[in-house]
Motif scaffolding. Structure first.
Motif, PDB file in Angstrom:
ATOM      1  N   VAL A 153      25.372  -5.439  -7.922  1.00 41.98           N
ATOM      2  CA  VAL A 153      25.345  -4.008  -8.201  1.00 41.98           C
ATOM      3  C   VAL A 153      24.611  -3.357  -7.028  1.00 41.98           C
ATOM      4  CG1 VAL A 153      24.564  -2.171  -9.717  1.00 41.98           C
ATOM      5  CG2 VAL A 153      25.349  -4.326 -10.694  1.00 41.98           C
ATOM      6  N   GLU A 154      25.347  -2.542  -6.287  1.00 42.24           N
ATOM      7  CA  GLU A 154      24.783  -1.835  -5.140  1.00 42.24           C
ATOM      8  C   GLU A 154      24.193  -0.518  -5.636  1.00 42.24           C
ATOM      9  OE1 GLU A 154      25.154  -3.346  -2.326  1.00 42.24           O
ATOM     10  OE2 GLU A 154      24.357  -1.894  -0.913  1.00 42.24           O
ATOM     11  N   GLY A 155      23.143  -0.058  -4.982  1.00 42.16           N
ATOM     12  CA  GLY A 155      22.609   1.262  -5.320  1.00 42.16           C
ATOM     13  C   GLY A 155      22.390   2.064  -4.057  1.00 42.16           C
ATOM     14  N   LEU A 156      22.575   3.356  -4.121  1.00 42.04           N
ATOM     15  CA  LEU A 156      22.397   4.209  -2.943  1.00 42.04           C
ATOM     16  C   LEU A 156      21.907   5.583  -3.362  1.00 42.04           C
ATOM     17  CD1 LEU A 156      22.930   4.707   0.171  1.00 42.04           C
ATOM     18  CD2 LEU A 156      25.176   5.557  -0.522  1.00 42.04           C
ATOM     19  N   LEU A 157      20.834   6.023  -2.716  1.00 42.03           N
ATOM     20  CA  LEU A 157      20.373   7.411  -2.896  1.00 42.03           C
ATOM     21  C   LEU A 157      20.175   8.006  -1.516  1.00 42.03           C
ATOM     22  CD1 LEU A 157      19.194   9.862  -4.417  1.00 42.03           C
ATOM     23  CD2 LEU A 157      17.005   8.697  -4.470  1.00 42.03           C
ATOM     24  N   VAL A 158      20.900   9.066  -1.192  1.00 38.49           N
ATOM     25  CA  VAL A 158      20.708   9.788   0.070  1.00 38.49           C
ATOM     26  C   VAL A 158      20.498  11.248  -0.257  1.00 38.49           C
ATOM     27  CG1 VAL A 158      21.748  10.487   2.262  1.00 38.49           C
ATOM     28  CG2 VAL A 158      22.110   8.159   1.409  1.00 38.49           C
ATOM     29  N   ASP A 159      19.372  11.779   0.204  1.00 39.11           N
ATOM     30  CA  ASP A 159      19.056  13.185  -0.080  1.00 39.11           C
ATOM     31  C   ASP A 159      17.975  13.616   0.908  1.00 39.11           C
ATOM     32  OD1 ASP A 159      18.984  15.656  -1.266  1.00 39.11           O
ATOM     33  OD2 ASP A 159      18.214  14.963  -3.199  1.00 39.11           O
ATOM     34  N   GLU A 160      17.561  14.855   0.828  1.00 38.31           N
ATOM     35  CA  GLU A 160      16.436  15.296   1.646  1.00 38.31           C
ATOM     36  C   GLU A 160      15.163  14.688   1.066  1.00 38.31           C
ATOM     37  OE1 GLU A 160      16.412  19.532   1.767  1.00 38.31           O
ATOM     38  OE2 GLU A 160      18.389  19.647   2.698  1.00 38.31           O
ATOM     39  N   GLY A 161      14.309  14.200   1.960  1.00 34.57           N
ATOM     40  CA  GLY A 161      12.977  13.783   1.526  1.00 34.57           C
ATOM     41  C   GLY A 161      12.898  12.491   0.734  1.00 34.57           C
ATOM     42  N   VAL A 162      13.892  11.627   0.865  1.00 31.49           N
ATOM     43  CA  VAL A 162      13.807  10.336   0.168  1.00 31.49           C
ATOM     44  C   VAL A 162      12.917   9.394   0.984  1.00 31.49           C
ATOM     45  CG1 VAL A 162      15.096   8.327  -0.666  1.00 31.49           C
ATOM     46  CG2 VAL A 162      16.106  10.614  -0.821  1.00 31.49           C
ATOM     47  N   THR A 163      11.931   8.783   0.349  1.00 30.35           N
ATOM     48  CA  THR A 163      10.987   7.916   1.063  1.00 30.35           C
ATOM     49  C   THR A 163      11.034   6.494   0.537  1.00 30.35           C
ATOM     50  OG1 THR A 163       9.148   8.195  -0.472  1.00 30.35           O
ATOM     51  CG2 THR A 163       9.386   9.882   1.230  1.00 30.35           C
ATOM     52  N   MET A 164      10.384   5.614   1.298  1.00 24.84           N
ATOM     53  CA  MET A 164      10.283   4.223   0.866  1.00 24.84           C
ATOM     54  C   MET A 164       9.438   4.139  -0.414  1.00 24.84           C
ATOM     55  SD  MET A 164       9.898   0.965   3.223  1.00 24.84           S
ATOM     56  CE  MET A 164       9.905  -0.688   2.561  1.00 24.84           C
ATOM     57  N   GLY A 165       8.535   5.082  -0.591  1.00 20.19           N
ATOM     58  CA  GLY A 165       7.773   5.143  -1.839  1.00 20.19           C
ATOM     59  C   GLY A 165       8.703   5.383  -3.021  1.00 20.19           C
ATOM     60  N   ASP A 166       9.714   6.246  -2.815  1.00 16.16           N
ATOM     61  CA  ASP A 166      10.692   6.483  -3.887  1.00 16.16           C
ATOM     62  C   ASP A 166      11.456   5.209  -4.217  1.00 16.16           C
ATOM     63  OD1 ASP A 166       9.941   9.132  -3.820  1.00 16.16           O
ATOM     64  OD2 ASP A 166      11.570   9.743  -2.488  1.00 16.16           O
ATOM     65  N   LEU A 167      11.756   4.450  -3.170  1.00 17.86           N
ATOM     66  CA  LEU A 167      12.459   3.177  -3.378  1.00 17.86           C
ATOM     67  C   LEU A 167      11.610   2.258  -4.250  1.00 17.86           C
ATOM     68  CD1 LEU A 167      14.688   1.076  -2.695  1.00 17.86           C
ATOM     69  CD2 LEU A 167      13.431   0.557  -0.620  1.00 17.86           C
ATOM     70  N   LYS A 168      10.314   2.189  -3.903  1.00 21.16           N
ATOM     71  CA  LYS A 168       9.417   1.327  -4.681  1.00 21.16           C
ATOM     72  C   LYS A 168       9.337   1.787  -6.133  1.00 21.16           C
ATOM     73  CE  LYS A 168       5.501  -0.329  -3.239  1.00 21.16           C
ATOM     74  NZ  LYS A 168       4.130  -0.386  -2.698  1.00 21.16           N
ATOM     75  N   GLY A 169       9.174   3.084  -6.309  1.00 13.53           N
ATOM     76  CA  GLY A 169       9.045   3.608  -7.673  1.00 13.53           C
ATOM     77  C   GLY A 169      10.298   3.361  -8.490  1.00 13.53           C
ATOM     78  N   THR A 170      11.457   3.575  -7.863  1.00 15.46           N
ATOM     79  CA  THR A 170      12.724   3.417  -8.571  1.00 15.46           C
ATOM     80  C   THR A 170      12.942   1.973  -9.002  1.00 15.46           C
ATOM     81  OG1 THR A 170      13.668   5.222  -7.292  1.00 15.46           O
ATOM     82  CG2 THR A 170      15.224   3.723  -8.364  1.00 15.46           C
ATOM     83  N   LEU A 171      12.720   1.049  -8.060  1.00 13.18           N
ATOM     84  CA  LEU A 171      13.005  -0.351  -8.386  1.00 13.18           C
ATOM     85  C   LEU A 171      11.948  -0.940  -9.314  1.00 13.18           C
ATOM     86  CD1 LEU A 171      14.460  -1.610  -5.008  1.00 13.18           C
ATOM     87  CD2 LEU A 171      15.655  -0.917  -7.097  1.00 13.18           C
ATOM     88  N   LYS A 199       0.823  -1.224   0.000  1.00 14.49           N
ATOM     89  CA  LYS A 199       0.000   0.000   0.000  1.00 14.49           C
ATOM     90  C   LYS A 199       0.852   1.267   0.000  1.00 14.49           C
ATOM     91  CE  LYS A 199      -3.856  -1.908   2.620  1.00 14.49           C
ATOM     92  NZ  LYS A 199      -3.719  -2.098   4.068  1.00 14.49           N
ATOM     93  N   LEU A 200       2.159   1.129   0.203  1.00 13.25           N
ATOM     94  CA  LEU A 200       2.999   2.334   0.176  1.00 13.25           C
ATOM     95  C   LEU A 200       2.974   2.898  -1.243  1.00 13.25           C
ATOM     96  CD1 LEU A 200       6.144   1.090   2.158  1.00 13.25           C
ATOM     97  CD2 LEU A 200       4.161   2.329   3.038  1.00 13.25           C
ATOM     98  N   PRO A 201       2.754   4.222  -1.375  1.00 13.20           N
ATOM     99  CA  PRO A 201       2.654   4.775  -2.730  1.00 13.20           C
ATOM    100  C   PRO A 201       4.019   4.784  -3.422  1.00 13.20           C
ATOM    101  CG  PRO A 201       2.616   6.526  -1.100  1.00 13.20           C
ATOM    102  CD  PRO A 201       2.640   5.240  -0.330  1.00 13.20           C
ATOM    103  N   ALA A 202       4.060   4.330  -4.674  1.00 11.24           N
ATOM    104  CA  ALA A 202       5.324   4.352  -5.426  1.00 11.24           C
ATOM    105  C   ALA A 202       5.530   5.736  -6.029  1.00 11.24           C
ATOM    106  CB  ALA A 202       5.300   3.297  -6.521  1.00 11.24           C
ATOM    107  N   SER A 203       6.763   6.231  -5.929  1.00 11.44           N
ATOM    108  CA  SER A 203       7.059   7.571  -6.426  1.00 11.44           C
ATOM    109  C   SER A 203       8.503   7.580  -6.915  1.00 11.44           C
ATOM    110  CB  SER A 203       6.880   8.588  -5.300  1.00 11.44           C
ATOM    111  OG  SER A 203       7.592   8.156  -4.139  1.00 11.44           O
ATOM    112  N   LEU A 204       8.905   8.673  -7.518  1.00 13.11           N
ATOM    113  CA  LEU A 204      10.310   8.829  -7.899  1.00 13.11           C
ATOM    114  C   LEU A 204      10.834  10.088  -7.230  1.00 13.11           C
ATOM    115  CD1 LEU A 204      10.329   7.857 -11.683  1.00 13.11           C
ATOM    116  CD2 LEU A 204      11.416   6.625  -9.805  1.00 13.11           C
TER     117      LEU A 204
END
Lengths: 834, 345
Positions: free
Chosen positions: B214-232, A519-524
């Protein structure tokens, strides 16, 4: 962790399909390694009673049995067994078939006797693994079915009770009644479709190494209440009036509270050692544990149920009823209950009585105080030992047990009391003994409950969600956490068994997995960062392009190698190839050092291809080499580039490989590689080898070296310092204007001594050619008629051109004359008449 | 008009007849010379204009020119016809058998592992990730301590990890590059790091003591688990096909929290085939591990954990290549048989 589903469901109301359970458990973090349903494809196995056993007339190890498998309805019409046997025999001699079903079965099981109740696979029965049972004859005797072992019905060897491990399954006492004869064995035993899920437990969740721990997850996932564990508290009213208390029998003292924060001893008297009830045996077996006897089974049952190891001592062997938790004396000998004498060190935590050790704490009990069939009074130990200490001892002794593997992951002190009280409740419930009131509970520094402060906003920021503090609290409470909500703050008290929960971020994961990762929203993430690569990475890409374009294929070989390889290539005296970085624990000598050169691996690959009959191998590898530095610093890692080639029929040609090298150098903007003939490297053919500037070596392998690898062909190869190449590489290109004026070509043929190299001649030509000499190319080499013995003729094509004018013949002639003069004086060359 | 002189159309008819008789290009040329050459018959007629009565001169001139034009056209046609026939004959004689084997230096192939790393790196580079690398021989600090691995974490055992000394080992994962990068560079950090890893597995069809990640890393302001989902999810779609779906399952890694394993829906059978070589009928295939960077890891690099968050992931290269290309034995990668390597040209 093998979890019989019906056992887990005992603590959670509501029944759900196994598919749904599996899916939801996985999605909440309890990954599943395997699932099974017991007896899915087993049919035709009934309970039978062995009536008679006699030796097989034609075999030493077989016996013949008559086994009654008559169903209930027919059974009641008949009388006693003796009469039945007589009637059956009489009917058989008359050639009639009786109403009763008594089978003759031949078996090799050593443990069958008349009166046993056993599982019988009748004609047509199906067993696990696709086995079908048919009537037949064994050494001339009719056999109308098979008496089954527990293993044949699907149990693993390691869970089958010892007394029937090597023979047929003599069924437990509950089933030794005539009413069971002829009934389906799996149905009667409650095994039909018994469902077992094997969960993968991650190292952070020791609480899940228990049925109750998994039930807690299960209850949370389905949002159902978790039923409490039934216990028999030390002050339970039913225990009053026993006259004695546990404290009358036992005193506990902890000398090393840093290794043992808590030790609880309870006592049961009037113990009768016998088999435990089938329901308990069945759960143990499905969970992967062998039933032993009622007391041992109860301790194992509680360990599986709560994840807390329990040990039981025969109290008559505890001198003075004194328990002292202390470290062993260095070198102290101690025999564990597996009969092995072990030598302890001064860090080993030992449970001692008034005079000697009686158990290695948290690892294994002692032979001297184990429960025997004669035991009547027992001390039940539920203790907390610290993880690090147990891990150390277990490692040191090379002894890993169910108990130690749980302790070394962490068992909370709070759990000891529940576990201890649960053991007592089961002793009372199964009638295994009489539990005394009271307990010797030594708990010098009771642990405070952990409370974690968490901010809902912060958790949402990590997850990318907008879950309210109240909703988070509700999710956490499903996991038996105490939660107090203050605005957007949550004050969370996890259950004592959740030793993995320490800080806010831990709770964000708990919230996320119960909320649902799906349910976590996917984003970039929005940022303005752009990508880039190092020059080394970029140059590797270019080289792969050039080399594959030239016909070479890329290989990848292990970074760890045998130190022998360097000797095989004859480089054992090269300090740059013997500065090995050694592994402390290699898989074997052949992988025991980090490679200092890629060549031995390359030659192994060439040899493998050669031995497999491949026509050709033309290969390269770009990979790290490792060189030891001063003590306890990281070694220097340098990328190396190695290429090698064999072609059956001797086709691997030095000059073709040299061409590849030149192509690579040109592509890297390094100009033509300067090759210096080299004849003193044992790896290489002394007459066919060159140093490539400061980068490495190219050449044909010394025939001894290729022979050592069993490659019966010429091998040409190069190995270069890739890092140096990458550093020097010029990948930018600048335009130079196309020529506006015509070129003036000239050919010259020279006769020189054999030992004058083409490179030397070219160097002189270039040096004297000056700015107008645009290019030099060797186009013919001739030996033979018209050329004296010991000499050779080399013909060069020279191109002259000026950027700003058309060269006159006169100008070119002058330059050419200067070149020829220098060639004559510096190399002894003579101009050959055209 | 002189007596005995042929009329232009008579000459034309004659010439036409001669052209029809012509057997080759030379004969055509002869006809041209005979009628249109310097001494040709039509040329002669033009020269004789002076002898024509002035009042007939115009009509006569027109007639001659008409005949001349017609003849020139005819000549051209015949000439081209002969040229074309000649070329056809030559081409026919030059026929080759195009099914004969080619002659070429066969190009080599990059190793499957390199190709897979490049493919993965290419996808992430298009999303703005830079490539960075770390050493294969690593310190216990970077491989375990700095990655929040408990001092007693079983993966530290010699039964799992190759050691050089008490403090130095062969890295068991590419994750140490996370910390190295965070120490070298202030956020935003957006990198991938391909490389070799080592674990004490005895080689068999699915295990190798050396493998690649292949390792990946993103560290910045406002990075969320949602961003992780979207990226992968974006990565999986580009790597395995635009139709695939991803599933994030909770898991545990010491250096991320929350952590997840990612499954991708079966790109081969879509879960339809119970004997599918890729998913074995489950419909899902595990492809990588990931999670939000644990604050303890950020703290090692003195990064303000209240301001910055991040995610990390690790993709197994061999596993990815095996899934994608149907390779059933990991040892094939390191045997380097040219018949294997050459399949991935």
């Amino acid at each position: 962790m093998k979890v019989p589903v019906s056992w887990m469901e005992e603590y959670v109301s509501g029944r759900f399909s196994q598919e749904d359970v599996a899916e939801r458990m996985v999605m909440s973090g309890s990954n599943i390694e395997a699932q099974e349903r017991f007896g899915t494809n087993v049919t035709g196995v009934v309970i039978g009673k062995v009536l008679e056993v006699w030796p097989h007339p034609d075999s030493d190890h077989l016996v013949v049995c008559r086994v009654d498998v008559t169903r209930g309805a027919e059974r009641t019409a008949h009388g006693a067994i003796d009469e039945l046997v007589a009637a059956e025999a009489a009917a058989a001699t008359r050639g009639e078939r009786g109403e009763r079903e008594v089978l003759q079965i031949v078996t090799g099981a050593p443990n069958v006797s008349a009166g046993d109740f056993v599982p019988v696979a009748v004609h047509g029965a199906a067993l696990p693994g696709g086995v079908t049972i048919k009537k037949g004859k064994l050494r001339g005797e009719v056999s109308e079915g098979m008496i089954c072992s527990a293993q044949e019905l699907g149990f693993d060897d390691k869970v089958v009770p010892m007394h029937c491990k090597d023979g047929i399954w003599t069924l437990p006492k509950e089933f030794r009644a005539d009413k069971y004869i002829g009934t389906d064995a799996l149905d009667a035993l409650g095994l039909r479709f018994a469902s077992v899920i094997d969960f993968e437990i991650t190292p952070n969740r020791p609480d899940c190494l228990s049925i109750y721990g998994m039930a807690r997850e299960y209850a949370a996932v389905y949002d159902r209440p978790l039923e409490p564990i039934e216990v028999l508290a030390r002050e339970d009213a039913s225990l009053a009036g026993a006259g004695q208390t546990a404290e009358d029998f036992v005193k506990v003292q902890i000398a090393k509270p840093e290794l043992c924060p808590r030790y609880i001893a309870r006592v049961a008297t009037d113990v009768v050692i016998e088999d435990s009830p089938w329901w308990m045996q069945q759960r143990l077996m499905l969970a992967g544990m062998r039933p032993i006897n009622n007391i041992v089974d109860i301790t194992n049952y509680v360990m599986l149920e709560l994840g807390h190891p329990i040990h039981a001592f025969d109290i008559t062997e505890i001198a003075g009823g004194e328990i002292l938790v202390d470290t062993a004396a260095a070198g102290e000998k101690f025999t564990t209950l597996d009969g092995t004498e072990r030598t302890l060190d001064a860090d080993t935590l030992l449970i001692k009585d008034g005079r000697r050790g009686v158990a290695i704490a948290g690892v294994m009990g002692g032979l001297n105080s184990e429960i025997t069939d004669a035991t009547t009074t027992i001390l039940i130990e539920a203790a907390c030992f610290t993880a690090a200490g147990i891990r150390r001892t277990s490692k040191k002794l090379g002894l890993r047990t169910e108990a130690s593997s749980r302790y070394e992951k962490g068992v909370p002190a709070e759990l000891a009391q529940t576990a201890s009280d649960r053991v007592c409740q089961l002793i009372q419930l199964t009638g295994a003994g009489k539990v005394l009131p009271g307990a010797a509970d030594c708990y010098p520094a009771p642990q405070a409950k952990t409370t974690i402060m968490a901010r809902a906003g912060r958790i949402n920021a990590v997850l990318g969600t907008g879950i309210s503090a109240d909703d988070m609290a509700a999710l956490l409470r499903r996991l038996e956490m105490g939660v107090e909500v203050k605005g957007e703050q949550l004050l969370v008290t996890p259950p004592a068994v959740r030793i993995d929960l320490k800080e806010e971020i831990d709770l964000s994961e708990e919230v996320a997995r119960l909320y649902g990762y799906d349910k976590l929203p996917a984003s970039l993430h929005a940022d303005s960062v752009s990508s880039g690569v190092s020059k080394s990475w970029f140059v590797r890409g270019i080289l792969r392009e050039v080399l594959t374009g030239a016909g070479l294929s890329e290989i990848a070989t292990y970074s760890f190698v045998s130190p022998e390889g360097v000797a095989l290539i004859g480089a054992q005296n090269d300090p740059k190839k013997t500065d090995f970085v050694r592994l402390l624990n290699p898989l074997g000598e052949e992988n025991s050092v980090m490679r200092t050169t890629l060549l031995p691996n390359m030659l192994e690959v060439l040899a493998r291809n050669f031995n497999r009959g491949n026509e050709e191998a033309f290969l390269f590898e770009i990979g790290n080499t490792f060189h030891a530095t001063s003590n306890n610093e990281l070694p220097s890692e340098r990328l190396s580039l190695c290429a090698a080639w064999y072609l059956r029929g001797g086709g691997a040609d030095f000059f073709l490989l040299k061409g590849v090298l030149e192509k690579a150098f040109a592509r890297l903007g390094l100009g033509a590689p300067a090759l210096v003939p080299t004849d003193d490297l044992p790896t290489w053919h002394p007459g066919r080898c060159a140093a490539v500037a400061e980068y490495g070596v190219i050449g044909e392998l010394h025939p001894d070296v290729s022979a050592r690898y069993g490659i019966e062909e010429r091998v040409v190869a190069f190995e270069l310092d890739f890092d140096a190449l990458a550093e020097a590489a010029v990948t930018a290109r600048e335009y130079s204007p196309l020529p506006k004026f015509p070129a003036a070509p000239r050919d010259i043929a020279l006769i020189v001594d054999e030992d004058v190299t083409a490179g030397r001649l070219e160097a002189v030509i270039r040096e004297k050619g000056g700015r107008t000499l645009e290019s030099v190319a060797l186009f013919d080499i001739y030996r033979g008629k018209q050329v004296p013995e010991g000499k050779k003729s080399l013909a060069f094509s020279l191109t002259f051109r000026a950027k700003d004018r058309t060269l006159t013949d006169e100008e070119v002639n002058k330059t050419q004359a200067r070149i020829v003069k220098a060639l004559e004086s510096e190399t002894g060359a003579a101009l050959r008449d055209a | 008009m002189g007596v005995g002189m042929k009329k232009p159309d008579e000459i034309l008819a004659e010439a036409r007849g001669a052209l029809e008789q012509a057997q080759d290009a030379q004969a055509v040329e002869d006809v041209r010379i005979r009628y249109l050459g310097k001494k040709g018959e039509l040329t002669a007629l033009l020269r004789s204009m002076g002898e024509i009565a002035p009042e007939e001169r115009k009509a006569f001139g027109q007639a001659v020119n008409t005949a001349k034009d017609a003849l020139e056209t005819l000549l051209q046609e015949r000439k081209e016809a002969f040229a074309s026939a000649g070329r056809s004959a030559q081409l026919a004689a030059e026929r080759i058998d195009v099914t004969e084997p080619s002659r070429t230096v066969p190009a080599g192939a990059r190793h499957m592992i390199t190709q897979t790393i490049d493919e993965i790196a290419g996808i992430f580079m298009s999303m703005g990730y830079s490539v960075t690398e770390g050493p294969e021989v690593e310190t216990v600090f970077f491989n375990f301590d700095a990655l929040n691995a408990a001092p007693d974490h079983p993966s530290r055992d010699m039964s799992d990890t190759f050691y050089i000394s008490d403090d130095i080992l062969l890295r068991t994962q590419t994750s140490p590059v996370q910390v190295r990068t965070l120490l070298a560079q202030a956020p935003p950090v957006k990198v991938i790091s391909p490389g070799r890893c080592f674990r004490t597995d005895t080689p068999d069809a699915t295990h190798s003591p050396m493998f690649h990640q292949v390792e990946g890393l993103l560290v910045d302001e406002g990075v969320t688990m949602g961003d992780l989902k979207g990226t992968l999810d974006a990565f999986a779609k580009r790597m395995f096909g635009a139709d695939v779906k991803t599933k994030f399952r909770p898991h545990f890694f010491p250096f991320t929290e929350p952590s997840a394993e990612v499954d991708v829906s079966c790109f081969l059978c879509g879960g339809e085939d119970p004997s599918c070589r890729v998913c074995h009928g489950s419909g899902w295939i595990e492809i990588l591990g990931c999670g939000m960077v644990h604050p303890n890891v950020l703290k090692v690099a003195d990064i303000d954990t209240e301001r910055y968050t991040g995610f990390a992931f690790g993709v197994g290269v061999e596993r990815t290549a095996m899934l994608k290309h149907g390779i059933d034995d990991i040892r094939l990668f390191y045997e380097n048989d040219v018949r294997f390597i050459g399949q991935f040209y």
